[in-house]
Motif scaffolding. Structure first.
Motif, PDB file in Angstrom:
ATOM      1  N   ALA A 172       0.839  -1.211   0.000  1.00 36.98           N
ATOM      2  CA  ALA A 172       0.000   0.000   0.000  1.00 36.98           C
ATOM      3  C   ALA A 172       0.869   1.253   0.000  1.00 36.98           C
ATOM      4  O   ALA A 172       0.560   2.229  -0.703  1.00 36.98           O
ATOM      5  CB  ALA A 172      -0.930  -0.015   1.203  1.00 36.98           C
ATOM      6  N   ILE A 173       1.945   1.249   0.774  1.00 38.57           N
ATOM      7  CA  ILE A 173       2.855   2.407   0.798  1.00 38.57           C
ATOM      8  C   ILE A 173       3.482   2.596  -0.573  1.00 38.57           C
ATOM      9  O   ILE A 173       3.570   3.732  -1.088  1.00 38.57           O
ATOM     10  CB  ILE A 173       3.925   2.234   1.892  1.00 38.57           C
ATOM     11  CG1 ILE A 173       3.282   2.369   3.273  1.00 38.57           C
ATOM     12  CG2 ILE A 173       5.048   3.258   1.720  1.00 38.57           C
ATOM     13  CD1 ILE A 173       4.207   2.009   4.418  1.00 38.57           C
ATOM     14  N   GLY A 174       3.916   1.505  -1.203  1.00 35.30           N
ATOM     15  CA  GLY A 174       4.527   1.588  -2.534  1.00 35.30           C
ATOM     16  C   GLY A 174       3.557   2.132  -3.566  1.00 35.30           C
ATOM     17  O   GLY A 174       3.913   2.990  -4.380  1.00 35.30           O
ATOM     18  N   ILE A 175       2.318   1.638  -3.561  1.00 38.78           N
ATOM     19  CA  ILE A 175       1.301   2.123  -4.504  1.00 38.78           C
ATOM     20  C   ILE A 175       1.009   3.603  -4.257  1.00 38.78           C
ATOM     21  O   ILE A 175       0.877   4.396  -5.193  1.00 38.78           O
ATOM     22  CB  ILE A 175       0.028   1.268  -4.405  1.00 38.78           C
ATOM     23  CG1 ILE A 175       0.307  -0.138  -4.952  1.00 38.78           C
ATOM     24  CG2 ILE A 175      -1.136   1.917  -5.156  1.00 38.78           C
ATOM     25  CD1 ILE A 175      -0.806  -1.132  -4.715  1.00 38.78           C
ATOM     26  N   SER A 176       0.930   4.008  -3.007  1.00 38.82           N
ATOM     27  CA  SER A 176       0.678   5.415  -2.673  1.00 38.82           C
ATOM     28  C   SER A 176       1.802   6.309  -3.177  1.00 38.82           C
ATOM     29  O   SER A 176       1.547   7.399  -3.707  1.00 38.82           O
ATOM     30  CB  SER A 176       0.538   5.587  -1.160  1.00 38.82           C
ATOM     31  OG  SER A 176      -0.551   4.879  -0.674  1.00 38.82           O
ATOM     32  N   VAL A 177       3.028   5.867  -3.010  1.00 34.28           N
ATOM     33  CA  VAL A 177       4.172   6.658  -3.491  1.00 34.28           C
ATOM     34  C   VAL A 177       4.136   6.769  -5.009  1.00 34.28           C
ATOM     35  O   VAL A 177       4.338   7.859  -5.565  1.00 34.28           O
ATOM     36  CB  VAL A 177       5.502   6.017  -3.006  1.00 34.28           C
ATOM     37  CG1 VAL A 177       6.699   6.613  -3.718  1.00 34.28           C
ATOM     38  CG2 VAL A 177       5.649   6.186  -1.506  1.00 34.28           C
ATOM     39  N   ILE A 181       3.663  10.298  -7.007  1.00 31.71           N
ATOM     40  CA  ILE A 181       4.655  10.801  -7.972  1.00 31.71           C
ATOM     41  C   ILE A 181       4.012  10.969  -9.337  1.00 31.71           C
ATOM     42  O   ILE A 181       4.264  11.981 -10.030  1.00 31.71           O
ATOM     43  CB  ILE A 181       5.859   9.848  -8.026  1.00 31.71           C
ATOM     44  CG1 ILE A 181       6.635   9.928  -6.700  1.00 31.71           C
ATOM     45  CG2 ILE A 181       6.779  10.194  -9.194  1.00 31.71           C
ATOM     46  CD1 ILE A 181       7.762   8.924  -6.572  1.00 31.71           C
ATOM     47  N   SER A 182       3.161  10.033  -9.743  1.00 29.59           N
ATOM     48  CA  SER A 182       2.528  10.139 -11.074  1.00 29.59           C
ATOM     49  C   SER A 182       1.512  11.268 -11.124  1.00 29.59           C
ATOM     50  O   SER A 182       1.228  11.801 -12.210  1.00 29.59           O
ATOM     51  CB  SER A 182       1.896   8.810 -11.459  1.00 29.59           C
ATOM     52  OG  SER A 182       0.797   8.536 -10.620  1.00 29.59           O
TER      53      SER A 182
END
Length: 185
Positions: A172-177, A181-182
């Motif tokens: 979830a943290i990775g997807i949020s980052v 950024i996108s």
């Protein structure tokens, strides 16, 4: 949940994978540890002797030192097995019961030859003899929980859930980052 040592894991796997009614402490002992040695325990007085296979009538200094060292290692092995079995019983991972009571006055077991002369080495610890006498006739039956623990490579369900939650959190943290950024473009 306790973290089991390699030796304890080996004992537990042996307990879980043994079929039939031979799951008592004597049949689960490591055969290599008792090679060339028999243990003789008097149930009434709790006196115990180790009978070492003999090369001659009188033991040499080297044999005496070997017997002393082996006595210590055998005592530690017995204590580790009994401690593990008591832990498994306390946390309902194994059940012990006494199907029959042996009427034999002496307990004899080990890997020493009975037709060879033996050097007698007295064990002065009645508590150790008492522990062997206590578990000698008992069958130790693993529960489904212990089988499940072995199947999961000794990782508890709570620890498995925790690892799953950590993976989900980091995903979830990775997807949020990535989304954050996108969204800048």
């Amino acid at each position: 949940m306790k973290k089991f040592s390699k030796e304890e894991k080996k004992i537990i796997r042996q307990l879980v994978n043994t079929d039939g009614c031979s799951r008592n402490i004597v049949n689960l002992f490591n055969d290599d540890a008792l090679e060339g040695v028999r243990l003789l325990i008097d149930r009434e007085t709790l006196s115990a002797e180790l009978l070492f296979e003999a090369q001659g009538e009188i033991p040499s200094d080297k044999e005496v030192q070997r017997m002393r060292d082996r006595q210590d290692s055998i005592a530690k092995m017995i204590l580790s097995y009994v401690t593990l079995f008591r832990y498994l019983e306390k946390y309902d991972l194994a059940i012990s019961y006494q199907p029959t009571s042996s009427s034999d006055k002496f307990i004899k077991f080990g890997q020493g030859a009975v037709n060879l002369p033996a050097h007698h080495w007295k064990l002065n610890d009645k508590g150790l003899a008492g522990l062997v006498a206590e578990y000698y006739d008992k069958e130790i039956i693993p529960t489904h929980q212990l089988q499940h623990l072995v199947d999961n490579d000794f990782i508890s369900d709570d620890e498995l859930r925790f690892k799953s939650q950590i993976r989900a959190t980091w995903t979830a943290i990775g997807i949020s980052v990535i989304l954050g950024i996108s969204s800048l473009w």
